[in-house]
Design a protein around this motif. Structure first.
Motif, PDB file in Angstrom:
ATOM      1  N   GLU A  60     -17.902  -5.503 -15.346  1.00 28.69           N
ATOM      2  CA  GLU A  60     -17.811  -4.353 -15.126  1.00 28.69           C
ATOM      3  C   GLU A  60     -16.308  -3.751 -15.731  1.00 28.69           C
ATOM      4  OE1 GLU A  60     -17.728  -3.172 -11.027  1.00 28.69           O
ATOM      5  OE2 GLU A  60     -19.906  -3.641 -10.825  1.00 28.69           O
ATOM      6  N   HIS A  61     -16.246  -2.466 -15.599  1.00 34.81           N
ATOM      7  CA  HIS A  61     -14.941  -1.898 -16.150  1.00 34.81           C
ATOM      8  C   HIS A  61     -13.805  -2.072 -15.097  1.00 34.81           C
ATOM      9  CE1 HIS A  61     -16.209   0.000 -19.827  1.00 34.81           C
ATOM     10  NE2 HIS A  61     -17.551   0.150 -19.068  1.00 34.81           N
ATOM     11  N   PHE A  62     -12.571  -2.103 -15.409  1.00 33.61           N
ATOM     12  CA  PHE A  62     -11.526  -2.380 -14.481  1.00 33.61           C
ATOM     13  C   PHE A  62     -10.381  -1.177 -14.547  1.00 33.61           C
ATOM     14  CE2 PHE A  62     -13.504  -6.288 -13.715  1.00 33.61           C
ATOM     15  CZ  PHE A  62     -13.040  -6.860 -12.484  1.00 33.61           C
ATOM     16  N   TYR A  63      -9.930  -0.742 -13.473  1.00 34.02           N
ATOM     17  CA  TYR A  63      -8.903   0.146 -13.596  1.00 34.02           C
ATOM     18  C   TYR A  63      -7.703   0.021 -12.626  1.00 34.02           C
ATOM     19  CZ  TYR A  63     -13.464   2.876 -14.806  1.00 34.02           C
ATOM     20  OH  TYR A  63     -14.530   3.068 -15.326  1.00 34.02           O
ATOM     21  N   VAL A  64      -6.791   0.596 -13.087  1.00 34.15           N
ATOM     22  CA  VAL A  64      -5.378   0.461 -12.372  1.00 34.15           C
ATOM     23  C   VAL A  64      -5.283   1.799 -11.407  1.00 34.15           C
ATOM     24  CG1 VAL A  64      -2.984   0.229 -12.137  1.00 34.15           C
ATOM     25  CG2 VAL A  64      -4.489  -1.157 -13.702  1.00 34.15           C
ATOM     26  N   VAL A  65      -5.285   1.756 -10.156  1.00 38.09           N
ATOM     27  CA  VAL A  65      -5.126   2.658  -9.604  1.00 38.09           C
ATOM     28  C   VAL A  65      -4.005   3.001  -8.809  1.00 38.09           C
ATOM     29  CG1 VAL A  65      -6.013   4.294  -7.343  1.00 38.09           C
ATOM     30  CG2 VAL A  65      -7.623   2.988  -9.036  1.00 38.09           C
ATOM     31  N   ARG A  66      -3.271   4.251  -8.665  1.00 40.46           N
ATOM     32  CA  ARG A  66      -1.816   4.182  -8.068  1.00 40.46           C
ATOM     33  C   ARG A  66      -1.912   5.183  -6.630  1.00 40.46           C
ATOM     34  NH1 ARG A  66       1.733   7.055 -12.202  1.00 40.46           N
ATOM     35  NH2 ARG A  66       1.985   5.059 -12.729  1.00 40.46           N
ATOM     36  N   PHE A  67      -1.285   4.628  -5.820  1.00 34.11           N
ATOM     37  CA  PHE A  67      -1.500   5.335  -4.337  1.00 34.11           C
ATOM     38  C   PHE A  67      -0.190   5.671  -3.952  1.00 34.11           C
ATOM     39  CE2 PHE A  67      -4.640   2.120  -4.516  1.00 34.11           C
ATOM     40  CZ  PHE A  67      -5.832   2.672  -4.189  1.00 34.11           C
ATOM     41  N   GLU A  68       0.277   6.756  -3.411  1.00 39.40           N
ATOM     42  CA  GLU A  68       1.428   6.984  -2.592  1.00 39.40           C
ATOM     43  C   GLU A  68       1.419   6.062  -1.487  1.00 39.40           C
ATOM     44  OE1 GLU A  68       2.043  11.173  -2.217  1.00 39.40           O
ATOM     45  OE2 GLU A  68       1.462  11.828  -4.238  1.00 39.40           O
ATOM     46  N   GLN A  69       2.635   5.676  -1.346  1.00 37.55           N
ATOM     47  CA  GLN A  69       2.643   4.639  -0.161  1.00 37.55           C
ATOM     48  C   GLN A  69       2.453   5.161   1.210  1.00 37.55           C
ATOM     49  OE1 GLN A  69       5.191   1.180   0.006  1.00 37.55           O
ATOM     50  NE2 GLN A  69       5.371   1.347  -2.236  1.00 37.55           N
ATOM     51  N   ARG A  70       2.899   6.402   1.468  1.00 39.94           N
ATOM     52  CA  ARG A  70       2.610   7.155   2.758  1.00 39.94           C
ATOM     53  C   ARG A  70       1.260   7.449   2.830  1.00 39.94           C
ATOM     54  NH1 ARG A  70       5.200  11.632  -0.596  1.00 39.94           N
ATOM     55  NH2 ARG A  70       3.225  12.920  -0.990  1.00 39.94           N
ATOM     56  N   THR A  77       8.204   4.564   6.084  1.00 40.70           N
ATOM     57  CA  THR A  77       9.574   5.155   6.223  1.00 40.70           C
ATOM     58  C   THR A  77      10.280   5.168   4.838  1.00 40.70           C
ATOM     59  OG1 THR A  77      10.527   3.103   7.030  1.00 40.70           O
ATOM     60  CG2 THR A  77       9.494   4.840   8.686  1.00 40.70           C
ATOM     61  N   GLY A  78       9.808   4.902   3.963  1.00 43.20           N
ATOM     62  CA  GLY A  78      10.341   4.844   2.835  1.00 43.20           C
ATOM     63  C   GLY A  78      10.455   6.330   2.046  1.00 43.20           C
ATOM     64  N   PHE A  79      10.972   5.862   0.662  1.00 39.92           N
ATOM     65  CA  PHE A  79      10.792   7.464  -0.035  1.00 39.92           C
ATOM     66  C   PHE A  79       9.616   8.043  -0.459  1.00 39.92           C
ATOM     67  CE2 PHE A  79      14.857   5.180  -1.385  1.00 39.92           C
ATOM     68  CZ  PHE A  79      15.687   6.015  -0.584  1.00 39.92           C
ATOM     69  N   ASP A  80       9.443   9.451  -0.382  1.00 35.16           N
ATOM     70  CA  ASP A  80       7.993  10.177  -0.680  1.00 35.16           C
ATOM     71  C   ASP A  80       7.674   9.814  -1.975  1.00 35.16           C
ATOM     72  OD1 ASP A  80       8.183  11.208   1.628  1.00 35.16           O
ATOM     73  OD2 ASP A  80       8.923  13.297   1.076  1.00 35.16           O
ATOM     74  N   ILE A  81       8.450   9.277  -3.171  1.00 34.09           N
ATOM     75  CA  ILE A  81       8.080   8.937  -4.308  1.00 34.09           C
ATOM     76  C   ILE A  81       7.682   7.578  -4.499  1.00 34.09           C
ATOM     77  CG2 ILE A  81       9.431  10.705  -5.385  1.00 34.09           C
ATOM     78  CD1 ILE A  81      11.398   8.290  -6.219  1.00 34.09           C
ATOM     79  N   ASP A  82       7.633   6.678  -3.607  1.00 36.64           N
ATOM     80  CA  ASP A  82       7.176   5.225  -3.534  1.00 36.64           C
ATOM     81  C   ASP A  82       5.833   5.273  -3.663  1.00 36.64           C
ATOM     82  OD1 ASP A  82      10.054   4.752  -2.967  1.00 36.64           O
ATOM     83  OD2 ASP A  82       9.362   4.069  -1.238  1.00 36.64           O
ATOM     84  N   THR A  83       5.277   4.370  -4.707  1.00 35.08           N
ATOM     85  CA  THR A  83       3.918   4.137  -5.130  1.00 35.08           C
ATOM     86  C   THR A  83       3.587   2.763  -5.187  1.00 35.08           C
ATOM     87  OG1 THR A  83       4.441   4.271  -7.467  1.00 35.08           O
ATOM     88  CG2 THR A  83       3.805   6.371  -6.382  1.00 35.08           C
ATOM     89  N   LEU A  84       2.291   2.431  -5.219  1.00 35.48           N
ATOM     90  CA  LEU A  84       1.775   1.213  -5.147  1.00 35.48           C
ATOM     91  C   LEU A  84       0.684   1.118  -6.195  1.00 35.48           C
ATOM     92  CD1 LEU A  84       1.410  -1.658  -2.673  1.00 35.48           C
ATOM     93  CD2 LEU A  84      -0.760  -0.660  -4.136  1.00 35.48           C
ATOM     94  N   GLU A  85       0.621   0.403  -7.125  1.00 35.11           N
ATOM     95  CA  GLU A  85      -0.628   0.042  -8.041  1.00 35.11           C
ATOM     96  C   GLU A  85      -1.384  -1.215  -7.742  1.00 35.11           C
ATOM     97  OE1 GLU A  85       0.898   0.663 -11.930  1.00 35.11           O
ATOM     98  OE2 GLU A  85       1.647   2.715 -11.490  1.00 35.11           O
TER      99      GLU A  85
END
Length: 100
Positions: A60-70, A77-85
């Motif tokens: 299958e195809h694979f994708y990197v997806v970015r989430f906002e940590q909140r 309780t971190g910064f609003d700009i914090d993300t996880l991929e």
């Protein structure tokens, strides 16, 4: 193989499914919405790769997806700009606007 289903910038939801076998899909991402930020080449799905089916496994195809940590953790309780991929095989994703 079919062309990739998702494009960079598409909003997707990680399917909230359980599995009896190996899955690389983290439980904390299931049911959450993120944005596709990278398309990876097709590869054997983790459920087949875990059993040594690198040559004849389902690809299958694979994708990197970015989430906002909140969005992943309501009490974050971190910064609003914090993300996880994280990387997902296509079978674990569905369009965020499905049913609209």
């Amino acid at each position: 193989m079919a062309p990739p289903k998702y494009n960079i910038g598409d909003r997707v939801v990680v399917r909230d499914e359980t599995t009896l076998f190996h899955a690389r899909t983290q439980k904390f991402t299931r049911g959450r919405t993120g944005v596709v930020v990278e398309h990876r080449h097709e590869w054997v799905i983790p459920e087949d790769e875990a059993f040594g089916r690198d040559e004849d496994g389902r690809k299958e195809h694979f994708y990197v997806v970015r989430f906002e940590q909140r969005d992943l953790w309501p009490d974050y309780t971190g910064f609003d700009i914090d993300t996880l991929e994280s990387e997902f095989s296509e079978r674990w994703l569905e369009p965020a606007d499905k049913g609209k």
